[in-house]
Design a protein around this motif. Structure first.
Motif, PDB file in Angstrom:
ATOM      1  N   ALA A   1       0.854  -1.189   0.000  1.00  0.00           N
ATOM      2  CA  ALA A   1       0.000   0.000   0.000  1.00  0.00           C
ATOM      3  C   ALA A   1       0.886   1.233   0.000  1.00  0.00           C
ATOM      4  O   ALA A   1       1.903   1.291   0.709  1.00  0.00           O
ATOM      5  N   SER A   2       0.523   2.222  -0.805  1.00  0.00           N
ATOM      6  CA  SER A   2       1.333   3.434  -0.904  1.00  0.00           C
ATOM      7  C   SER A   2       0.457   4.642  -1.178  1.00  0.00           C
ATOM      8  O   SER A   2      -0.680   4.525  -1.638  1.00  0.00           O
ATOM      9  N   CYS A   3       1.003   5.815  -0.891  1.00  0.00           N
ATOM     10  CA  CYS A   3       0.320   7.082  -1.108  1.00  0.00           C
ATOM     11  C   CYS A   3       1.061   7.843  -2.204  1.00  0.00           C
ATOM     12  O   CYS A   3       2.281   8.025  -2.120  1.00  0.00           O
ATOM     13  N   ARG A   4       0.316   8.275  -3.218  1.00  0.00           N
ATOM     14  CA  ARG A   4       0.929   9.018  -4.334  1.00  0.00           C
ATOM     15  C   ARG A   4       0.500  10.481  -4.251  1.00  0.00           C
ATOM     16  O   ARG A   4      -0.688  10.796  -4.155  1.00  0.00           O
ATOM     17  N   VAL A   5       1.487  11.374  -4.295  1.00  0.00           N
ATOM     18  CA  VAL A   5       1.222  12.809  -4.179  1.00  0.00           C
ATOM     19  C   VAL A   5       1.745  13.519  -5.418  1.00  0.00           C
ATOM     20  O   VAL A   5       2.904  13.336  -5.805  1.00  0.00           O
ATOM     21  N   GLU A   6       0.877  14.309  -6.033  1.00  0.00           N
ATOM     22  CA  GLU A   6       1.245  15.105  -7.210  1.00  0.00           C
ATOM     23  C   GLU A   6       1.128  16.585  -6.858  1.00  0.00           C
ATOM     24  O   GLU A   6       0.092  17.031  -6.353  1.00  0.00           O
ATOM     25  N   HIS A   7       2.199  17.338  -7.139  1.00  0.00           N
ATOM     26  CA  HIS A   7       2.244  18.764  -6.787  1.00  0.00           C
ATOM     27  C   HIS A   7       3.215  19.471  -7.721  1.00  0.00           C
ATOM     28  O   HIS A   7       4.196  18.865  -8.182  1.00  0.00           O
ATOM     29  N   SER A   8       2.940  20.746  -7.987  1.00  0.00           N
ATOM     30  CA  SER A   8       3.792  21.498  -8.918  1.00  0.00           C
ATOM     31  C   SER A   8       5.208  21.688  -8.392  1.00  0.00           C
ATOM     32  O   SER A   8       6.126  21.971  -9.165  1.00  0.00           O
ATOM     33  N   GLY A   9       5.405  21.537  -7.079  1.00  0.00           N
ATOM     34  CA  GLY A   9       6.746  21.640  -6.513  1.00  0.00           C
ATOM     35  C   GLY A   9       7.569  20.376  -6.685  1.00  0.00           C
ATOM     36  O   GLY A   9       8.753  20.354  -6.353  1.00  0.00           O
ATOM     37  N   LEU A  10       6.946  19.313  -7.208  1.00  0.00           N
ATOM     38  CA  LEU A  10       7.637  18.044  -7.436  1.00  0.00           C
ATOM     39  C   LEU A  10       7.895  17.854  -8.932  1.00  0.00           C
ATOM     40  O   LEU A  10       7.030  18.142  -9.757  1.00  0.00           O
ATOM     41  N   LYS A  11       9.063  17.352  -9.289  1.00  0.00           N
ATOM     42  CA  LYS A  11       9.369  17.098 -10.693  1.00  0.00           C
ATOM     43  C   LYS A  11       8.544  15.937 -11.235  1.00  0.00           C
ATOM     44  O   LYS A  11       8.234  15.872 -12.419  1.00  0.00           O
ATOM     45  N   GLU A  12       8.217  15.000 -10.369  1.00  0.00           N
ATOM     46  CA  GLU A  12       7.395  13.851 -10.739  1.00  0.00           C
ATOM     47  C   GLU A  12       6.591  13.425  -9.516  1.00  0.00           C
ATOM     48  O   GLU A  12       6.915  13.824  -8.384  1.00  0.00           O
ATOM     49  N   PRO A  13       5.521  12.649  -9.699  1.00  0.00           N
ATOM     50  CA  PRO A  13       4.721  12.227  -8.542  1.00  0.00           C
ATOM     51  C   PRO A  13       5.562  11.513  -7.490  1.00  0.00           C
ATOM     52  O   PRO A  13       6.446  10.712  -7.819  1.00  0.00           O
ATOM     53  N   LEU A  14       5.286  11.828  -6.245  1.00  0.00           N
ATOM     54  CA  LEU A  14       5.992  11.209  -5.123  1.00  0.00           C
ATOM     55  C   LEU A  14       5.150  10.060  -4.588  1.00  0.00           C
ATOM     56  O   LEU A  14       3.995  10.257  -4.202  1.00  0.00           O
ATOM     57  N   VAL A  15       5.722   8.857  -4.593  1.00  0.00           N
ATOM     58  CA  VAL A  15       5.023   7.673  -4.098  1.00  0.00           C
ATOM     59  C   VAL A  15       5.729   7.207  -2.823  1.00  0.00           C
ATOM     60  O   VAL A  15       6.908   6.853  -2.843  1.00  0.00           O
ATOM     61  N   VAL A  16       4.993   7.231  -1.717  1.00  0.00           N
ATOM     62  CA  VAL A  16       5.548   6.841  -0.412  1.00  0.00           C
ATOM     63  C   VAL A  16       4.890   5.536   0.014  1.00  0.00           C
ATOM     64  O   VAL A  16       3.669   5.459   0.161  1.00  0.00           O
ATOM     65  N   LEU A  17       5.708   4.516   0.212  1.00  0.00           N
ATOM     66  CA  LEU A  17       5.226   3.175   0.569  1.00  0.00           C
ATOM     67  C   LEU A  17       4.951   3.091   2.062  1.00  0.00           C
ATOM     68  O   LEU A  17       5.713   3.608   2.882  1.00  0.00           O
ATOM     69  N   TRP A  18       3.827   2.472   2.396  1.00  0.00           N
ATOM     70  CA  TRP A  18       3.541   2.214   3.808  1.00  0.00           C
ATOM     71  C   TRP A  18       4.483   1.136   4.309  1.00  0.00           C
ATOM     72  O   TRP A  18       4.580   0.045   3.741  1.00  0.00           O
TER      73      TRP A  18
END
Length: 249
Positions: free
Chosen positions: A186-203
Motif C-alpha cells: 500500500a502506498s500514497c501518491r502525491v502530485e504537486h507542482s513543486g515536485l518534478k514527478e509524482p511522489l510515491v511513499v510506501l507504507w
C-alpha cells in the motif's frame, strides 16, 4: 504579458431603513502588465448602491465625479493636499508592494513533506486505517491518491480540506481503510507542482512481519524449552526405573 488586476481594499457600509437598503463601497484596484511594475495603475472607486459616484486614477492624479454628488466629492478630495499626497504614495506602498508579494507567491513553489503510517497497531487480516499526511506545500493545488499493488484505490478513502498554516504553506490529510494481506503493498501518491514527478511513499508494513517473526522465534524457543523439559523428565523417569530395579535385585 497578461494584465493583472489586484483588488486590494474593498469595504462597504450598509444602512437599513424600514423600506430601503443603502450600500456604500470603497474599492481600491491595482492594474499592471509588466514584470517590473513600471506601468502600475492605481484606482479608487466610490460606489453607492452599485452606482459609481467618483473615482481616482493615478494616471490623471485626481478624482473625477460622474454625477452631481460625485462631482462635489471629487472637487473636495482634489483640494485636500494630504489626501492627494497619500494617493500618490499608495501607488508604491499599496500597489507595488502587494504586487511584488503576489508575483513572489506565484513563482514560489514548496514541495510537500509526505508521511504514511497506520493510526493503530496493524495486523494481517484485520481492518486498519492508513494515514497519508502532506505538510508544508505551496501553492495550494495538490492531488493525493492511494495505491494497492500499484493500482489506484477509489473506495474507502476520505480526504480533508486544505488547511492554511498561516505562513504561505498548506497541509492536507488522506485516510484509507483496508484489511492488510501478506505480500500486498500500500502506498500514497502525491502530485504537486513543486515536485518534478509524482511522489510515491510506501507504507512500511515491516512491523507486521516483525510481529510474525517475533511470534515464530518465541514459539521456537518455547518448543525448544518444552523439548528439553520433556527430555529431562524422560531421563529422570528412566533413571528412576533403573535405580528401582537395582534395589529389588
Amino acid at each position: 504579458m497578461r494584465t493583472l488586476t489586484l483588488v486590494l481594499v474593498g469595504f462597504a457600509f450598509c444602512w437599513v431603513s424600514s423600506k430601503d437598503v443603502y450600500v456604500f463601497q470603497d474599492i481600491d484596484e491595482c492594474e499592471f502588465s509588466k514584470e517590473d511594475l513600471s506601468d502600475m495603475v492605481y484606482t479608487v472607486k466610490l460606489v453607492f448602491n452599485q452606482k459609481l459616484l467618483c473615482s481616482y486614477d493615478s494616471r490623471m492624479g485626481k478624482y473625477v465625479g460622474y454625477d452631481e454628488f460625485g462631482i462635489r466629492n471629487a472637487e473636495r478630495f482634489n483640494n485636500q493636499s494630504w489626501k492627494m499626497k497619500e494617493r500618490k504614495e499608495q501607488v508604491e506602498t499599496v500597489c507595488r508592494a502587494n504586487a511584488r508579494l503576489y508575483i513572489k507567491s506565484e513563482v514560489r513553489k514548496a514541495p510537500p513533506v509526505v508521511v504514511v503510517r497506520s493510526n493503530s497497531e496493524a495486523r494481517f487480516g484485520q481492518l486498519t486505517t492508513l494515514e497519508c499526511h502532506a505538510f508544508d506545500f505551496y501553492p495550494q493545488a495538490i492531488n493525493v491518491t492511494w495505491l494497492l499493488d500499484g493500482s489506484e484505490v477509489t473506495g474507502h478513502v476520505v480526504s480533508t480540506e486544505f488547511m492554511d498554516n498561516g505562513d504561505w504553506s498548506y497541509q492536507m490529510h488522506s485516510y484509507l481503510e483496508l484489511v492488510p494481506h501478506r505480500g500486498e503493498t500500500a502506498s500514497c501518491r502525491v502530485e504537486h507542482s513543486g515536485l518534478k514527478e509524482p511522489l510515491v511513499v510506501l507504507w512500511d508494513s515491516t512491523s507486521l512481519h516483525t510481529r510474525i517473526i517475533k511470534l515464530a522465534v518465541g514459539c521456537s524457543f518455547f518448543l525448544s524449552g518444552l523439548a528439553v523439559a520433556l527430555s529431562a523428565v524422560y531421563y529422570h523417569k528412566k533413571r528412576h526405573r533403573g535405580f528401582s530395579s537395582l534395589v529389588l535385585h
